[in-house]
Design a protein around this motif. Structure first.
Motif, mmCIF file in Angstrom:
data_model
loop_
_atom_site.group_PDB
_atom_site.id
_atom_site.type_symbol
_atom_site.label_atom_id
_atom_site.label_comp_id
_atom_site.label_asym_id
_atom_site.label_seq_id
_atom_site.Cartn_x
_atom_site.Cartn_y
_atom_site.Cartn_z
ATOM 1 N N ARG A 68 -4.795 11.431 -14.658
ATOM 2 C CA ARG A 68 -3.376 11.619 -15.145
ATOM 3 C C ARG A 68 -3.221 12.909 -15.852
ATOM 4 O O ARG A 68 -2.111 13.539 -15.714
ATOM 5 N N ARG A 69 -4.096 13.415 -16.569
ATOM 6 C CA ARG A 69 -3.724 14.368 -17.511
ATOM 7 C C ARG A 69 -3.870 15.694 -16.843
ATOM 8 O O ARG A 69 -3.073 16.693 -16.705
ATOM 9 N N VAL A 70 -5.079 15.899 -15.929
ATOM 10 C CA VAL A 70 -5.033 16.904 -15.011
ATOM 11 C C VAL A 70 -3.920 17.066 -13.919
ATOM 12 O O VAL A 70 -3.598 18.205 -13.588
ATOM 13 N N SER A 71 -3.391 15.881 -13.426
ATOM 14 C CA SER A 71 -2.525 16.133 -12.310
ATOM 15 C C SER A 71 -1.196 16.441 -13.108
ATOM 16 O O SER A 71 -0.327 16.768 -12.289
ATOM 17 N N ALA A 72 -0.989 16.313 -14.383
ATOM 18 C CA ALA A 72 0.079 16.831 -15.019
ATOM 19 C C ALA A 72 0.223 18.297 -15.180
ATOM 20 O O ALA A 72 1.074 18.817 -15.412
ATOM 21 N N LEU A 73 -0.912 18.946 -14.936
ATOM 22 C CA LEU A 73 -0.954 20.355 -15.062
ATOM 23 C C LEU A 73 -0.240 21.094 -14.121
ATOM 24 O O LEU A 73 -0.217 20.478 -12.729
ATOM 25 N N SER A 74 0.373 22.473 -14.364
ATOM 26 C CA SER A 74 1.108 22.958 -13.237
ATOM 27 C C SER A 74 0.455 23.389 -11.997
ATOM 28 O O SER A 74 -0.510 23.990 -12.267
ATOM 29 N N LEU A 75 1.009 23.091 -10.900
ATOM 30 C CA LEU A 75 0.411 23.663 -9.408
ATOM 31 C C LEU A 75 0.328 25.252 -9.317
ATOM 32 O O LEU A 75 -0.265 25.883 -8.782
ATOM 33 N N ASP A 78 -0.507 26.944 -11.833
ATOM 34 C CA ASP A 78 -1.340 27.580 -12.956
ATOM 35 C C ASP A 78 -2.746 27.759 -12.040
ATOM 36 O O ASP A 78 -3.340 26.755 -11.600
ATOM 37 N N GLU A 79 -3.140 28.922 -11.849
ATOM 38 C CA GLU A 79 -4.564 29.116 -11.063
ATOM 39 C C GLU A 79 -5.807 28.296 -11.682
ATOM 40 O O GLU A 79 -6.496 27.797 -11.132
ATOM 41 N N ASP A 80 -5.746 28.509 -13.040
ATOM 42 C CA ASP A 80 -6.831 27.677 -13.878
ATOM 43 C C ASP A 80 -6.970 26.315 -13.484
ATOM 44 O O ASP A 80 -7.963 25.613 -13.513
ATOM 45 N N ALA A 81 -5.548 25.513 -13.689
ATOM 46 C CA ALA A 81 -5.449 24.377 -13.246
ATOM 47 C C ALA A 81 -5.798 23.907 -12.001
ATOM 48 O O ALA A 81 -6.297 22.954 -11.709
ATOM 49 N N ARG A 82 -5.585 24.754 -10.950
ATOM 50 C CA ARG A 82 -5.958 24.360 -9.580
ATOM 51 C C ARG A 82 -7.317 24.395 -9.461
ATOM 52 O O ARG A 82 -8.092 23.727 -8.812
ATOM 53 N N MET A 83 -8.141 25.466 -10.159
ATOM 54 C CA MET A 83 -9.423 25.401 -10.399
ATOM 55 C C MET A 83 -9.953 24.345 -10.839
ATOM 56 O O MET A 83 -11.287 23.666 -10.458
ATOM 57 N N LEU A 84 -9.505 24.229 -11.755
ATOM 58 C CA LEU A 84 -10.125 22.721 -12.730
ATOM 59 C C LEU A 84 -10.090 21.321 -11.647
ATOM 60 O O LEU A 84 -10.939 20.706 -11.467
#
Length: 143
Positions: free
Chosen positions: A53-60, A62-68
């Motif tokens: 849930r927390r990871v899915s709330a990160l912005s698409l 944001d490159e770092d969020a996509r890599m995570l």
């Protein structure tokens, strides 16, 4: 709570025995995925659900969020223990973690890391040499 360090063998079918003291908390199932330092991570399903849930709330955007997301989800495998308390580590995860016939399971409170023994020894050496570095973290915690 997962605590301690436990060395277990990986059989020829890629099955890893979960330490007896960890089994009750994982009885409802777990997710195994790639870790951050060439280890594997085992999450109990309730913790995994909260994490997703927390990871899915990160912005698409944001490159770092996509890599995570890629790191955590691309190779994730939902697992249940068999009657002997073993789980199957998919070959792609074993290869990514450098695991062959032995593994070190490290309890880290809410999840477990799975290391190749030689890599875990390297981590232990780094911990031993960098101990004073953690003084500031302990002070921040009020310890």
């Amino acid at each position: 709570m997962f605590l301690g360090t436990h060395e277990h063998s990986i059989d020829e079918k890629g099955r890893l025995a979960i330490p007896a003291r960890f089994r009750a908390e994982l009885a409802g199932g777990m997710v195994v995925t790639r870790g951050f330092d060439r280890c594997l991570l085992i999450f109990p399903l309730p913790f995994w659900s909260d994490l997703t849930r927390r990871v899915s709330a990160l912005s698409l955007t944001d490159e770092d969020a996509r890599m995570l997301r890629r790191l955590l989800f691309a190779n994730a495998s939902e697992q249940e223990m068999d009657r002997q308390g073993r789980i199957l580590l998919p070959q792609s995860l074993r290869e990514g973690g450098g695991l062959a016939d032995q593994a070190v399971l490290v309890g880290l409170d809410t999840f477990i890391e799975v290391w190749a023994p030689d890599r875990w020894r390297e981590v232990e050496e780094r911990l031993a040499s960098q101990g004073p570095r953690f003084d500031e973290q302990m002070r921040k915690l009020g310890i």
